[in-house]
Write a protein that holds these residues in place. Structure first.
Motif, PDB file in Angstrom:
ATOM      1  N   ASP A   3      -8.004  38.644 -26.560  1.00 46.47           N
ATOM      2  CA  ASP A   3      -7.175  39.585 -25.783  1.00 46.47           C
ATOM      3  C   ASP A   3      -8.026  40.500 -24.913  1.00 46.47           C
ATOM      4  O   ASP A   3      -7.596  40.924 -23.829  1.00 46.47           O
ATOM      5  CB  ASP A   3      -6.305  40.424 -26.724  1.00 46.47           C
ATOM      6  CG  ASP A   3      -5.252  39.585 -27.440  1.00 46.47           C
ATOM      7  OD1 ASP A   3      -4.962  38.470 -26.936  1.00 46.47           O
ATOM      8  OD2 ASP A   3      -4.749  40.022 -28.484  1.00 46.47           O
TER       9      ASP A   3
ATOM     10  N   TRP B  89     -10.440  39.738 -23.235  1.00 51.80           N
ATOM     11  CA  TRP B  89     -10.920  39.001 -22.074  1.00 51.80           C
ATOM     12  C   TRP B  89      -9.782  38.302 -21.332  1.00 51.80           C
ATOM     13  O   TRP B  89     -10.023  37.370 -20.562  1.00 51.80           O
ATOM     14  CB  TRP B  89     -11.965  37.968 -22.518  1.00 51.80           C
ATOM     15  CG  TRP B  89     -13.193  38.628 -23.069  1.00 51.80           C
ATOM     16  CD1 TRP B  89     -13.424  38.995 -24.364  1.00 51.80           C
ATOM     17  CD2 TRP B  89     -14.341  39.041 -22.334  1.00 51.80           C
ATOM     18  NE1 TRP B  89     -14.641  39.603 -24.485  1.00 51.80           N
ATOM     19  CE2 TRP B  89     -15.235  39.641 -23.251  1.00 51.80           C
ATOM     20  CE3 TRP B  89     -14.706  38.948 -20.987  1.00 51.80           C
ATOM     21  CZ2 TRP B  89     -16.462  40.163 -22.864  1.00 51.80           C
ATOM     22  CZ3 TRP B  89     -15.938  39.452 -20.607  1.00 51.80           C
ATOM     23  CH2 TRP B  89     -16.800  40.062 -21.528  1.00 51.80           C
ATOM     24  N   SER B  90      -8.583  38.775 -21.562  1.00 52.14           N
ATOM     25  CA  SER B  90      -7.431  38.165 -20.886  1.00 52.14           C
ATOM     26  C   SER B  90      -7.532  38.327 -19.369  1.00 52.14           C
ATOM     27  O   SER B  90      -7.087  37.465 -18.607  1.00 52.14           O
ATOM     28  CB  SER B  90      -6.119  38.772 -21.400  1.00 52.14           C
ATOM     29  OG  SER B  90      -6.117  40.179 -21.188  1.00 52.14           O
ATOM     30  N   SER B  91      -8.136  39.441 -18.927  1.00 49.37           N
ATOM     31  CA  SER B  91      -8.283  39.661 -17.488  1.00 49.37           C
ATOM     32  C   SER B  91      -9.214  38.644 -16.847  1.00 49.37           C
ATOM     33  O   SER B  91      -9.184  38.428 -15.634  1.00 49.37           O
ATOM     34  CB  SER B  91      -8.803  41.082 -17.219  1.00 49.37           C
ATOM     35  OG  SER B  91     -10.079  41.273 -17.828  1.00 49.37           O
ATOM     36  N   ALA B  92     -10.058  38.016 -17.678  1.00 52.25           N
ATOM     37  CA  ALA B  92     -10.972  36.991 -17.172  1.00 52.25           C
ATOM     38  C   ALA B  92     -10.339  35.607 -17.196  1.00 52.25           C
ATOM     39  O   ALA B  92     -10.972  34.628 -16.814  1.00 52.25           O
ATOM     40  CB  ALA B  92     -12.256  36.984 -17.985  1.00 52.25           C
ATOM     41  N   GLY B  93      -9.082  35.560 -17.654  1.00 48.65           N
ATOM     42  CA  GLY B  93      -8.362  34.286 -17.631  1.00 48.65           C
ATOM     43  C   GLY B  93      -8.227  33.594 -18.965  1.00 48.65           C
ATOM     44  O   GLY B  93      -7.707  32.471 -19.024  1.00 48.65           O
TER      45      GLY B  93
ATOM     46  N   THR C 122      -6.647  32.507 -22.366  1.00 45.37           N
ATOM     47  CA  THR C 122      -5.271  32.346 -22.844  1.00 45.37           C
ATOM     48  C   THR C 122      -5.304  31.639 -24.194  1.00 45.37           C
ATOM     49  O   THR C 122      -6.333  31.045 -24.566  1.00 45.37           O
ATOM     50  CB  THR C 122      -4.443  31.504 -21.869  1.00 45.37           C
ATOM     51  OG1 THR C 122      -4.973  30.157 -21.833  1.00 45.37           O
ATOM     52  CG2 THR C 122      -4.463  32.089 -20.460  1.00 45.37           C
TER      53      THR C 122
END
Length: 348
Positions: free
Chosen positions: A31, A33-37, A39
């Motif tokens: 979570d 690193w969700s901004s890094a893609g 999923t």
């Protein structure tokens, strides 16, 4: 949840089985690193061969792999085959990525290599990435030992080789520790060791590994089958090493293991016939292999600039012990050591 963990473990093992450019352990969970893609379907960061693995997720996968590994190992021991090797390789990969000191997992991978069910070159690539995945990984002696074993497995060791002269003190006479490696491989291993030293300051195990590589170089130079072209290439590696480590010490004045390595290399290679031959193409450059007094003057210069660093005083003392200087230079070093000793004692 267990199903998701198993799927992630299989995905990670599949990625790790491919050729990668690097591996990095990322702080936090998926979570973060969700901004890094990242999923749930792809919980790892993979860009141009550079793999990023969230640490908290990796720990969950480690627990899962720890549960499946014993059964995989038993199955492989019962019937060694490609079918039983694949799950063992997958589980052990996750175990050593999380815990590079997992001796049982590393032994299982040695068995797979010995049985020709795991490519040793791919294993070298993987261990290089794991050793540089984090600061803690860089200092794991067990993984460095695994890499030594791989090199001996890939590159032949001459069983009938004996040194024409006894190696200097601190250098091994054990033939089994000296595989004959191409110069490009030697340079690759040296670059890896130095990278690990950069990641973890005063990395004793990486410096020891570096010393082992130069034991191989020393053996190869002393081999009667080593031709002049090979000697010239190996001598160039030694000369580059001395210059590089002198520069390293300039930037890492507290790294005494680097000091020991430098003095040891100059002691071993500055007295070999190979080094004498190399002097003809050095154009009388002032380098330690030709003139060990350069090391003493280097240590003096650093100690004058950083008198508070005891490591530098020990550097100078070591150089004096190994390479006795002319009386005039010795007198200057003794005065400097006394002055710096008084300075450290009076420091608050």
């Amino acid at each position: 949840m267990a199903e998701d963990t198993g799927r992630c473990a299989d995905l990670l093992a599949q990625i790790l089985s491919k050729s990668l450019a690097s591996i990095e352990l990322l702080p936090g969970d998926m979570d973060a690193w969700s901004s890094a893609g990242l999923t749930p379907e792809m919980p790892f960061l993979l860009q141009e061969g550079n793999l990023g693995v969230p640490v908290k997720l990796l720990m969950k996968l480690y627990v899962s792999a720890s549960r499946t590994f014993p059964a995989c190992l038993i199955a492989y021991r019962t019937s060694s085959s490609i079918t039983s090797a694949k799950p063992l390789a997958s589980a052990s990969t996750i175990l050593i990525l999380t815990n590079p000191a997992h001796q049982t997992a590393l032994n299982a991978r040695k068995r797979l290599v010995a049985d020709s069910l795991l490519d040793p070159h791919s294993e070298l690539e993987l261990t290089a990435h794991i050793l540089t995945a984090s600061k803690d990984h860089a200092k794991q002696s067990t993984l460095w030992d695994h890499r030594r074993w791989l090199l001996r497995s890939i590159y032949a060791t001459s069983s009938d080789f004996t040194f024409r002269a006894p190696p200097p003190r601190g250098w091994s006479c054990d033939r089994s520790r000296h595989p004959s490696m191409p110069p490009a491989v030697i340079e690759r291993e040296l670059a890896l060791a130095l990278r690990a030293c950069e990641m973890y300051p005063r990395n004793y195990h990486a410096w020891t590994y570096r010393h082992d590589i130069f034991e191989t170089v020393l053996r190869m130079l002393d081999d009667e089958n080593c031709d002049e072209s090979q000697k010239a290439t190996l001598i160039a590696i030694v000369e580059a090493e001395v210059e590089q480590i002198v520069t390293w010490i300039d930037r890492h004045v507290s790294d005494y293991t680097a000091v020991q390595h430098l003095c040891s290399v100059v002691l071993a290679f500055g007295t070999t016939q190979a080094s004498k031959e190399s002097q003809q193409c050095m154009h009388k450059r002032s380098i330690p292999l030709v003139d060990p007094d350069v090391l003493i003057r280097h240590a003096m210069s650093l100690l004058q600039s950083y008198p508070e660093h005891e490591t530098l005083a020990r550097y100078l003392q070591l150089a004096l012990k190994i390479f006795p200087p002319p009386p005039e230079l010795k007198a200057r070093t003794e005065m400097l050591l006394r002055a710096c000793g008084r300075s450290r004692q009076s420091a608050p």
